[in-house]
Scaffold this motif. Structure first.
Motif, short mmCIF file in Angstrom:
data_model
loop_
_atom_site.label_atom_id
_atom_site.label_comp_id
_atom_site.label_asym_id
_atom_site.label_seq_id
_atom_site.Cartn_x
_atom_site.Cartn_y
_atom_site.Cartn_z
N GLU A 1 0.90 -1.33 0.03
CA GLU A 1 -0.07 -0.01 0.07
C GLU A 1 0.72 1.30 0.12
O GLU A 1 0.61 2.01 -0.67
CB GLU A 1 -0.80 0.03 1.21
N GLY A 2 1.82 1.27 0.97
CA GLY A 2 2.74 2.43 1.01
C GLY A 2 3.60 2.70 -0.10
O GLY A 2 3.56 3.66 -0.68
N ILE A 3 3.85 1.34 -0.77
CA ILE A 3 5.05 1.41 -2.08
C ILE A 3 4.08 2.15 -3.22
O ILE A 3 4.36 3.05 -3.92
CB ILE A 3 5.28 0.15 -2.61
N SER B 1 -5.06 9.20 -8.34
CA SER B 1 -4.10 10.26 -7.80
C SER B 1 -4.11 10.14 -6.43
O SER B 1 -5.34 10.08 -5.70
CB SER B 1 -4.34 11.53 -8.41
N LEU B 2 -3.14 10.81 -5.69
CA LEU B 2 -3.03 10.80 -4.37
C LEU B 2 -3.76 11.95 -3.93
O LEU B 2 -3.54 13.04 -4.44
CB LEU B 2 -1.44 10.87 -3.62
N ASN B 3 -4.57 12.09 -2.71
CA ASN B 3 -5.46 13.06 -2.04
C ASN B 3 -4.61 13.38 -0.67
O ASN B 3 -3.70 12.74 -0.47
CB ASN B 3 -6.88 12.88 -1.96
N TYR C 1 -1.56 9.83 5.11
CA TYR C 1 -1.33 8.20 5.34
C TYR C 1 0.11 7.69 5.02
O TYR C 1 0.79 6.96 5.71
CB TYR C 1 -2.51 7.35 4.43
N LEU C 2 0.48 8.37 3.94
CA LEU C 2 1.91 8.04 3.50
C LEU C 2 3.06 8.37 4.40
O LEU C 2 3.93 7.74 4.65
CB LEU C 2 2.18 8.36 2.01
N LYS D 1 -11.63 3.02 -1.48
CA LYS D 1 -12.64 2.89 -0.35
C LYS D 1 -12.46 3.63 0.67
O LYS D 1 -13.06 4.08 1.46
CB LYS D 1 -13.08 1.37 -0.18
N ASN D 2 -11.02 3.61 1.00
CA ASN D 2 -10.44 4.40 2.27
C ASN D 2 -10.36 5.48 1.88
O ASN D 2 -9.81 6.42 2.85
CB ASN D 2 -9.24 3.55 2.69
N GLY D 3 -10.50 6.28 0.89
CA GLY D 3 -10.34 7.46 0.61
C GLY D 3 -9.07 8.10 0.64
O GLY D 3 -8.97 9.37 0.74
N LEU D 4 -8.10 7.48 0.16
CA LEU D 4 -6.74 7.74 0.06
C LEU D 4 -6.26 8.46 -1.27
O LEU D 4 -5.38 8.73 -1.41
CB LEU D 4 -5.60 6.69 0.62
N VAL D 5 -7.02 7.98 -2.33
CA VAL D 5 -6.63 8.37 -3.45
C VAL D 5 -8.13 9.03 -4.20
O VAL D 5 -9.29 8.75 -3.92
CB VAL D 5 -6.32 7.34 -4.55
#
Lengths: 109, 132
Positions: A14-16, A78-80, A86-87, A57-61
């Motif tokens: 996920e982090g990668i 894209s990253l929001n 989170y990152l 779903k987790n709202g990270l992008v």
């Protein structure tokens, strides 16, 4: 890919992927191709896809649908702001883990 | 059930039926190898994921089909889509829809049961240890 690699990747993929998406919106196929070019040669497209569904779903992008020449429209990720947060947390956790593990290895010698 | 919620549930059912018909038509368009792989994973998910909510089940089926359609369009072979461990892939995929699983109620019950165990109970336990 060895069983151990698969298990270890589970917690870090996920982090990668979020790191790759930083300043670089991409769709699933591009992300998988990049991972393969980075040495994760056996990574399954479906694994990456399931991960993308999850981070969406987790709202990270943020996701934008773009029409493609062949096949269904592509989802571009894209990253929001939440993803950035989170990152950041991911890198802190990773730093802690990497340091602890390195200590364990050198202490054992 | 109020008239309004009855109407909503009927409309919801019709909407889901429509989406399933569309899914069925899309599946037929897949190349043979991708269709076979898709059907095998879908069958497994229907059994194993234990999803009781029709809307979530439909969303899961649509997401799975999207994956195989995209793979077919990009020329990605089935082996590269599902990887060396198809079961692991299917389980990982299913986890995204666990909010619709029937086991959800039991998970909540387990969490509640554990959370309801108070510090008071722990004190009693410590006390017993001291005596022995």
């Amino acid at each position: 890919m060895g069983k151990q690699m698969t298990e270890m990747l589970k917690g870090t993929l996920e982090g990668i992927v979020l790191a790759f998406l930083t300043g670089n919106p991409a769709y699933g196929y591009e992300i998988t191709a990049w991972l393969r070019s980075q040495g994760f040669t056996d990574i399954a497209e479906g694994t990456v896809y399931a991960l993308l569904v999850r981070i969406e779903k987790n709202g990270l992008v943020d996701v934008e649908k773009r029409p493609s020449e062949k096949g269904p429209p592509r989802k571009v990720y894209s990253l929001n702001a939440d993803g950035e947060k989170y990152l950041e947390e991911f890198w802190t956790t990773w730093g802690f883990l990497a340091e602890r593990l390195e200590n364990l290895r050198t202490e054992g010698k | 059930m109020s008239i309004r919620s009855m109407i909503e549930s009927v409309v919801g059912e019709l909407e889901l039926k429509k989406r399933w018909r569309q899914l069925k038509a899309r599946k037929k368009q897949l190349p043979e190898s991708h269709r076979k792989a898709h059907d095998a994973v879908e069958r497994y998910l229907m059994y194993s994921a234990g999803i009781a909510d029709g809307a979530i089940l439909t969303a899961m089926a649509e997401d799975l089909l999207d994956l195989f359609e995209q793979g077919a369009a990009d020329g990605t072979p089935v082996s590269a889509i599902v990887g060396d461990d198809p079961v692991e892939f299917a389980e990982e995929f299913a986890r995204n829809y666990s909010e619709g699983a029937w086991i959800k109620k039991e998970r909540a019950r387990l969490e509640d049961a554990i959370n309801s165990i108070t510090d008071g109970d722990l004190d009693k336990l410590d006390h017993r240890k001291d005596e022995s």
